[in-house]
Motif scaffolding. Structure first.
Motif, mmCIF file in Angstrom:
data_model
loop_
_atom_site.group_PDB
_atom_site.id
_atom_site.type_symbol
_atom_site.label_atom_id
_atom_site.label_comp_id
_atom_site.label_asym_id
_atom_site.label_seq_id
_atom_site.Cartn_x
_atom_site.Cartn_y
_atom_site.Cartn_z
ATOM 1 N N UNK A 124 0.803 -1.223 0.000
ATOM 2 C CA UNK A 124 0.000 0.000 0.000
ATOM 3 C C UNK A 124 0.841 1.280 0.000
ATOM 4 N N UNK A 126 0.331 4.353 1.216
ATOM 5 C CA UNK A 126 0.589 5.084 2.471
ATOM 6 C C UNK A 126 1.718 4.457 3.287
ATOM 7 N N UNK A 127 1.816 3.136 3.262
ATOM 8 C CA UNK A 127 2.894 2.471 4.001
ATOM 9 C C UNK A 127 4.250 2.826 3.385
ATOM 10 N N UNK A 130 5.174 6.206 4.449
ATOM 11 C CA UNK A 130 5.704 6.228 5.825
ATOM 12 C C UNK A 130 7.185 5.834 5.803
ATOM 13 N N UNK A 134 10.392 8.095 6.824
ATOM 14 C CA UNK A 134 11.364 7.603 7.817
ATOM 15 C C UNK A 134 12.774 7.722 7.270
ATOM 16 N N UNK B 21 0.664 -8.050 6.286
ATOM 17 C CA UNK B 21 0.438 -7.203 5.104
ATOM 18 C C UNK B 21 -1.044 -6.926 4.905
ATOM 19 N N UNK B 24 -1.658 -4.172 7.370
ATOM 20 C CA UNK B 24 -1.105 -2.905 6.872
ATOM 21 C C UNK B 24 -2.014 -2.337 5.790
ATOM 22 N N UNK B 25 -2.457 -3.211 4.880
ATOM 23 C CA UNK B 25 -3.324 -2.761 3.785
ATOM 24 C C UNK B 25 -4.627 -2.200 4.341
ATOM 25 N N UNK B 28 -4.157 1.055 6.211
ATOM 26 C CA UNK B 28 -3.664 2.167 5.386
ATOM 27 C C UNK B 28 -4.773 2.768 4.527
ATOM 28 N N UNK B 79 0.852 -0.014 11.257
ATOM 29 C CA UNK B 79 1.743 0.254 10.112
ATOM 30 C C UNK B 79 3.024 0.977 10.521
ATOM 31 N N UNK B 80 2.931 1.839 11.538
ATOM 32 C CA UNK B 80 4.120 2.574 11.997
ATOM 33 C C UNK B 80 5.132 1.590 12.586
ATOM 34 N N UNK B 82 5.321 -1.645 11.910
ATOM 35 C CA UNK B 82 5.861 -2.481 10.815
ATOM 36 C C UNK B 82 6.959 -1.712 10.081
#
Lengths: 232, 191
Positions: A124, A126-127, A130, A134, B21, B24-25, B28, B79-80, B82
């Protein structure tokens, strides 16, 4: 054309490493014979890397304490049985080989290449954003931390570890607030430059026959070693 | 506390990878860009602070701030965490590539428990914050010990989890310090 691990498309490097680690890890714990084949294959991959053996060994080291701990715990649990030494050795070798493969990936792949690969592999957005932020700001924040630590040290002679937790907490709280303020400024600046939520990507060459060939041959070789290891 | 590759069953790691995942998906989805920027910065703060080591009982421990991340972001802490784990595995070999999912679930569970404690426990704020920091470390340590126990390593890793109580207490004190500072100076951050 020289065969270099770094020449591989970053996606293929990531997939090859993941597949090799999965094949090494899934080998039966009680049958350490084929680990020699895995070790030779890992060594061959190391030889195709521009990173020297010393650097790769250095990168492998941090993963080893928990591997050694796991092998030791297994050994102590099975102490007195014939499988104790063999099982513990297999755990140690598997963990070390997996760490060696990850070290190869991290030594040969830059963070932007990794993020690009994840984007291409449909992780994704947005990930990935991020991760991009970072990668960009860890250094800035570390610098901010060093600055605030220097300010604290100039006002107080007690080492960090002996300070009351409240004071250390305040320092980290301040670091967080400064970062949040900076994030806001950055976001406003990004908006002013036309940011709409998408992220630009550097152009990469398309995957070629070399990439597919290297990936397929390597995975087949690791797969053969895994078949030699037999069933669990 | 990071699980390396090759020491837990591959099937477990694969399933955890998939679940991570998917998580996360899912988490997100529908994030607005401003929130992504803040999450990215929070991820870098978490990562940077995790590089600072404190001496404890002859060894040294580093902070995780999983509880603090749970306080600030709730479920979106996952997600942060991960992202921080990807960095730690890739740059420092803390954890592994295949075991990323196991590590994410362990640390994410710490943040999730902290979120629940922060939002639902009827205690004084400083106490809640301290508990969040404490649980943010202890829950992952207990999960790790349970996973190793189920994988056939016996109960030896529970001893390690007990050793982590000291680190969890340290993190609890620091989390309370950070939260009380933010409450005094910028209460809006702690929604």
């Amino acid at each position: 054309m020289s065969v270099r691990f770094e020449r591989l498309d970053p996606r293929f490097r990531l997939l090859l490493t993941l597949a090799a680690i999965a094949l090494v890890s899934s080998s039966p714990a009680m049958f350490p014979g084929p680990f020699g084949v895995f070790a030779v294959l890992t060594g061959l991959l190391w030889m195709t890397s521009r990173a020297g053996v010393a650097e790769l060994l250095w990168r492998t080291l941090p993963a080893l304490p928990i591997v050694v701990l796991a092998a030791a715990v297994f050994f102590l649990r099975e102490l007195g049985t014939p499988s104790a030494g063999q099982g513990a050795a297999a755990i140690a070798v598997k963990g070390a080989l997996a760490a060696a493969l990850l070290a190869l990936l991290s030594a040969s792949t830059t963070m932007p290449e990794l993020i690009w690969s994840l984007r291409k592999l449909r992780v994704p957005e947005p990930f990935c954003a991020i991760l991009t932020l970072m990668a960009r700001y860890v250094d800035v924040i570390s610098e901010e931390y060093v600055r605030s630590s220097r300010a604290r040290q100039s006002r107080c002679v007690t080492p960090l570890a002996r300070l009351p937790r409240a004071i250390v907490g305040r320092q980290f709280g301040m670091l967080f607030l400064r970062t949040a303020d900076r994030a806001e400024r950055i976001y406003q600046a990004m908006l002013s430059r036309g940011f709409t939520g998408g992220w630009p990507m550097a152009k990469q060459r398309p995957a070629a026959g070399f990439d597919y060939g290297f990936l397929v041959v390597s995975v087949i070789l690791f797969g053969v070693a895994r078949i030699l290891a037999g069933q669990r | 506390m990071h699980i390396a590759d090759g020491i837990l069953p591959t099937v477990w790691c694969g399933v955890a990878h998939g679940a991570t995942w998917v998580g996360v998906w899912k988490l997100s989805q529908e994030l607005d860009p401003a929130e992504v920027v803040r999450m990215g910065l929070l991820a870098s703060v978490t990562f940077a602070i995790s590089l600072i080591h404190f001496p404890l009982g002859g060894t040294s421990v580093h902070l995780g701030l999983y509880g603090f991340t749970g306080i600030l972001l709730g479920w979106r802490a996952f997600p942060v965490i991960v992202a921080a784990l990807v960095f730690q595995a890739f740059l420092f070999q803390h954890g592994g590539l295949l075991s990323l999912g196991m590590n994410a679930i362990n640390m994410g569970a710490g943040a999730a428990v902290s979120t629940a404690v922060w939002r639902h426990l009827p205690l004084a704020e400083s106490l809640r914050a301290a508990m969040c920091g404490f649980m943010g470390i202890l829950v992952p340590a207990l999960l790790l010990a349970t996973e190793f126990s189920l994988a056939g390593y016996g109960r030896g890793f529970y001893v390690m989890a007990v050793l982590y109580v000291g680190a969890a207490a340290l993190e609890g004190g620091l989390t309370a310090g950070i939260v009380m500072f933010l409450r005094r100076t910028r209460p809006g951050v702690l929604a």
